[in-house]
Design a protein around this motif. Structure first.
Motif, PDB file in Angstrom:
ATOM      1  N   ALA A   1       0.866  -1.175   0.000  1.00  0.00           N
ATOM      2  CA  ALA A   1       0.000   0.000   0.000  1.00  0.00           C
ATOM      3  C   ALA A   1       0.904   1.226   0.000  1.00  0.00           C
ATOM      4  CB  ALA A   1      -0.914   0.000   1.220  1.00  0.00           C
TER       5      ALA A   1
ATOM      6  N   ARG B   1      -0.378  -7.887  -4.874  1.00  0.00           N
ATOM      7  CA  ARG B   1      -1.097  -6.673  -5.265  1.00  0.00           C
ATOM      8  C   ARG B   1      -0.318  -5.430  -4.831  1.00  0.00           C
ATOM      9  NH1 ARG B   1      -6.787  -7.143  -2.612  1.00  0.00           N
ATOM     10  NH2 ARG B   1      -5.545  -8.230  -1.023  1.00  0.00           N
TER      11      ARG B   1
ATOM     12  N   HIS C   1      -1.161  -1.423  -4.433  1.00  0.00           N
ATOM     13  CA  HIS C   1      -2.136  -0.332  -4.460  1.00  0.00           C
ATOM     14  C   HIS C   1      -1.392   0.989  -4.281  1.00  0.00           C
ATOM     15  CE1 HIS C   1      -5.978  -2.581  -4.304  1.00  0.00           C
ATOM     16  NE2 HIS C   1      -5.255  -3.504  -3.670  1.00  0.00           N
TER      17      HIS C   1
ATOM     18  N   TRP D   1      -2.071   5.190  -3.981  1.00  0.00           N
ATOM     19  CA  TRP D   1      -2.956   6.349  -3.837  1.00  0.00           C
ATOM     20  C   TRP D   1      -2.151   7.603  -4.160  1.00  0.00           C
ATOM     21  CZ3 TRP D   1      -3.497   2.017  -0.939  1.00  0.00           C
ATOM     22  CH2 TRP D   1      -4.792   1.485  -0.790  1.00  0.00           C
TER      23      TRP D   1
ATOM     24  N   HIS E   1      -5.126   4.551  -7.498  1.00  0.00           N
ATOM     25  CA  HIS E   1      -6.276   5.295  -6.972  1.00  0.00           C
ATOM     26  C   HIS E   1      -5.948   6.781  -7.084  1.00  0.00           C
ATOM     27  CE1 HIS E   1      -7.715   1.487  -5.164  1.00  0.00           C
ATOM     28  NE2 HIS E   1      -6.421   1.291  -4.873  1.00  0.00           N
TER      29      HIS E   1
ATOM     30  N   GLN F   1     -11.061   3.914   4.269  1.00  0.00           N
ATOM     31  CA  GLN F   1     -11.102   3.550   2.848  1.00  0.00           C
ATOM     32  C   GLN F   1      -9.884   2.722   2.460  1.00  0.00           C
ATOM     33  OE1 GLN F   1     -11.506   7.172   0.606  1.00  0.00           O
ATOM     34  NE2 GLN F   1     -13.586   7.595   1.351  1.00  0.00           N
ATOM     35  N   ILE F   2      -8.720   3.070   2.982  1.00  0.00           N
ATOM     36  CA  ILE F   2      -7.511   2.300   2.677  1.00  0.00           C
ATOM     37  C   ILE F   2      -7.637   0.878   3.203  1.00  0.00           C
ATOM     38  CG2 ILE F   2      -5.040   2.118   3.146  1.00  0.00           C
ATOM     39  CD1 ILE F   2      -4.936   5.185   3.204  1.00  0.00           C
TER      40      ILE F   2
ATOM     41  N   SER G   1     -10.348  -0.782   3.928  1.00  0.00           N
ATOM     42  CA  SER G   1     -11.409  -1.486   3.206  1.00  0.00           C
ATOM     43  C   SER G   1     -10.917  -1.967   1.844  1.00  0.00           C
ATOM     44  CB  SER G   1     -12.620  -0.559   3.036  1.00  0.00           C
ATOM     45  OG  SER G   1     -13.616  -1.174   2.263  1.00  0.00           O
ATOM     46  N   THR G   2     -10.107  -1.154   1.180  1.00  0.00           N
ATOM     47  CA  THR G   2      -9.567  -1.550  -0.124  1.00  0.00           C
ATOM     48  C   THR G   2      -8.595  -2.714   0.017  1.00  0.00           C
ATOM     49  OG1 THR G   2      -9.764   0.733  -0.927  1.00  0.00           O
ATOM     50  CG2 THR G   2      -8.296  -0.733  -2.142  1.00  0.00           C
ATOM     51  N   LEU G   3      -7.781  -2.695   1.055  1.00  0.00           N
ATOM     52  CA  LEU G   3      -6.771  -3.742   1.228  1.00  0.00           C
ATOM     53  C   LEU G   3      -7.361  -5.038   1.767  1.00  0.00           C
ATOM     54  CD1 LEU G   3      -3.826  -1.692   2.811  1.00  0.00           C
ATOM     55  CD2 LEU G   3      -4.143  -2.295   0.407  1.00  0.00           C
TER      56      LEU G   3
ATOM     57  N   GLY H   1     -10.885  -5.678   2.661  1.00  0.00           N
ATOM     58  CA  GLY H   1     -12.290  -6.019   2.457  1.00  0.00           C
ATOM     59  C   GLY H   1     -13.140  -5.703   3.683  1.00  0.00           C
TER      60      GLY H   1
END
Length: 511
Positions: free
Chosen positions: A274, A424, A426, A428, A454, A474-475, A477-479, A481
């Motif tokens: 992340a 993965r 991610h 931002w 993002h 939000q971070i 939740s994205t990572l 779930g």
């Protein structure tokens, strides 16, 4: 009688030459007085003329002496065969080549030698004026630096160094997810996720482990830092603090250079990454000219200058860092780093919570009073990296070396496997970020098409990551779930069951 006749003769002769005769009352005494005054005046004018002539003669002598010394220097020291020119020709040519890039900042119609001599003179005069002026005061708000007692937990690394770390969130035995976060430049283990709430970590079952880079905070310096050693330090840390499963790496800004290293050198231990406004090398050769231009044009001149020093003359950074980081008082974050901030960032850094966090994190970062770790960190950012980010791109790698494998690939299908980082990633990125410009994100998006980007309109460099509860949710939740909370502590693991069975055997025999 002779004197009277002489006087009468002189008067008569003078009267014959003038229309108006001189009265006989004029005495020789008055004439002698006037004559003495004229002589005095003539003597004074002569002394002044002599003094001026003397000075002019000395000036001519000094000028001739200077010309003579110049000719001697040119003939004996500055010709092509002289000792001085022979010894200094090589170093001077190397320095001039390294400084040649500065000519790009000058107008095309300016002579570089003439222009830079004027710039250097003005710079020295301005520096002298600032140093001499006792009333010089900065207009920006300053904060006094305090030193705090050591409070960090530390582990012993295999090479004998100690590394300080900070543990937050769910305990090791109940953590559903583990996050490991290297900090950015002029920061420390106290950064982590600024302003994250403990209930949020509990809700998602997250354990957050942050640590001090070598030489920062309470971690010992590393004599030979590089990207591989950075990844190995992270690996030793997670093993020491009982992170047995794969973990996520979290980073912000320049701290992401260590996250990139971990994805390259220990990918088998990392579940995902992340990254918030991730930094890449501003001198990256694989960036296009447009990406490079749009990156550098967002930065203030002083920041460009510091990057140039780190890239070409890193030893000079010590002087600037010592004056900026180690005094008793510090400016705001944008003044200290020469940052151009967006609107949301400008509002954020004025808030008391941010000022308190920034001040405490900075104080922890510089507690050792050593500039070398900061110089090493800056050099790592701008020097050629040990790897390319493109290497993390997922691709097929076929083994064709050797005659047998080559023949097999010609007549059949070669042995191929996926290479690169398979987890993965991610990212931002605030589109109003002027510290790590969006052009860097565009470069990453081009060379790592599998990365999940993002894009955040109207967000700056700090505004989405610092003290934003909704952003943190939000971070997560994205990572991760849907939040599932911490894991229930298992009463007995498989290892404990095997150990118990082994212990029961002698007991039964004894009975």
């Amino acid at each position: 009688m002779a004197e009277v006749r002489g006087t009468t003769w002189w008067s008569e002769e003078l009267a014959s030459l003038m229309e108006n005769p001189i009265p006989e009352t004029v005495s020789t005494t008055s004439f002698q007085a006037r004559k003495s005054e004229e002589v005095v005046n003539e003597s004074e004018e002569t002394l002044k003329d002599h003094a001026v002539g003397f000075l002019m003669a000395w000036c001519e002598i000094l000028m001739e002496l200077g010309r003579g010394c110049r000719d001697i220097l040119q003939q004996n020291f500055l010709n092509e065969d002289s000792y001085v020119v022979t010894k200094l020709r090589g170093p001077c040519s190397k320095v001039s080549k390294r400084l040649r890039f500065l000519n790009d900042f000058l107008p095309e119609d300016r002579d570089p030698l003439h222009a830079w001599s004027i710039v250097l003179t003005v710079f020295l005069l301005a520096l002298a004026a600032i140093s001499v002026d006792p009333n010089h005061e900065t207009l920006a708000k300053e904060m006094k630096v305090r030193m705090h007692p050591p409070i960090a937990s530390r582990i012993l690394l295999p090479d004998g160094r100690y590394m300080a770390y900070h543990d937050q969130g769910v305990p090791a035995g109940r953590a559903r997810f583990s996050l490991v976060a290297p900090h950015s430049f002029l920061s420390s283990r106290l950064a982590g996720i600024p302003g994250v709430k403990a209930p949020l970590l509990e809700e998602y079952g997250v354990r957050l482990v942050t640590y001090d880079l070598p030489g920062f905070g309470e971690s010992d310096p590393h004599p030979n830092r590089n990207f591989n050693s950075s990844a190995m330090d992270m690996l030793h840390l997670v093993n020491a603090v009982n992170v047995t499963d794969k973990f996520w790496v979290l980073c912000h800004s320049s701290g992401c250079i260590h996250a990139w290293a971990s994805l390259r050198y220990i990918p088998e231990r990392i579940a995902g990454a992340a990254m918030l406004a991730p930094m890449v090398n501003p001198y990256e050769l694989h960036m296009t000219k447009d990406e490079m231009k749009r990156t550098w044009e967002k930065w203030l001149p002083r920041r460009k200058y510091m990057y140039s020093l780190a890239y070409r003359f890193p030893k000079l950074l010590s002087f600037f860092y010592r004056k900026s980081f180690l005094p008793e008082k510090h400016d705001r974050v944008d003044k200290l780093f020469s940052l151009s901030l967006g609107k949301k960032d400008e509002i954020l850094i004025e808030e008391p919570a941010f000022e308190e966090f920034w001040q405490r994190d900075l104080e922890e970062s510089i507690r050792q009073g050593n500039m070398q770790p900061f110089i090493e960190e800056a050099v790592l950012q701008v020097s050629k990296w040990d790897f390319d980010i493109e290497e993390l791109h997922v691709h097929k790698k076929c083994r064709t070396r050797g005659l047998l494998l080559w023949l097999k690939s010609m007549y059949g299908q070669a042995d191929c496997e996926l290479a690169g980082y398979l987890g993965r990633i991610h990212i931002w990125q605030g589109l109003d970020d002027r510290v790590v410009p969006p052009s860097m994100m565009e470069y990453i998006e081009r060379v790592l098409p599998e990365a999940i980007i993002h894009k955040l309109p109207n967000e700056g460099h700090f505004s989405y990551f610092f003290f934003c509860d909704e952003c943190h949710r939000q971070i997560f939740s994205t990572l991760f779930g849907t939040p599932q909370g911490p894991m229930e502590r298992r009463e007995q693991t498989a290892f404990e069951e095997n150990t118990a069975d082994a212990l029961q055997v002698p007991v039964s025999n004894k009975e």
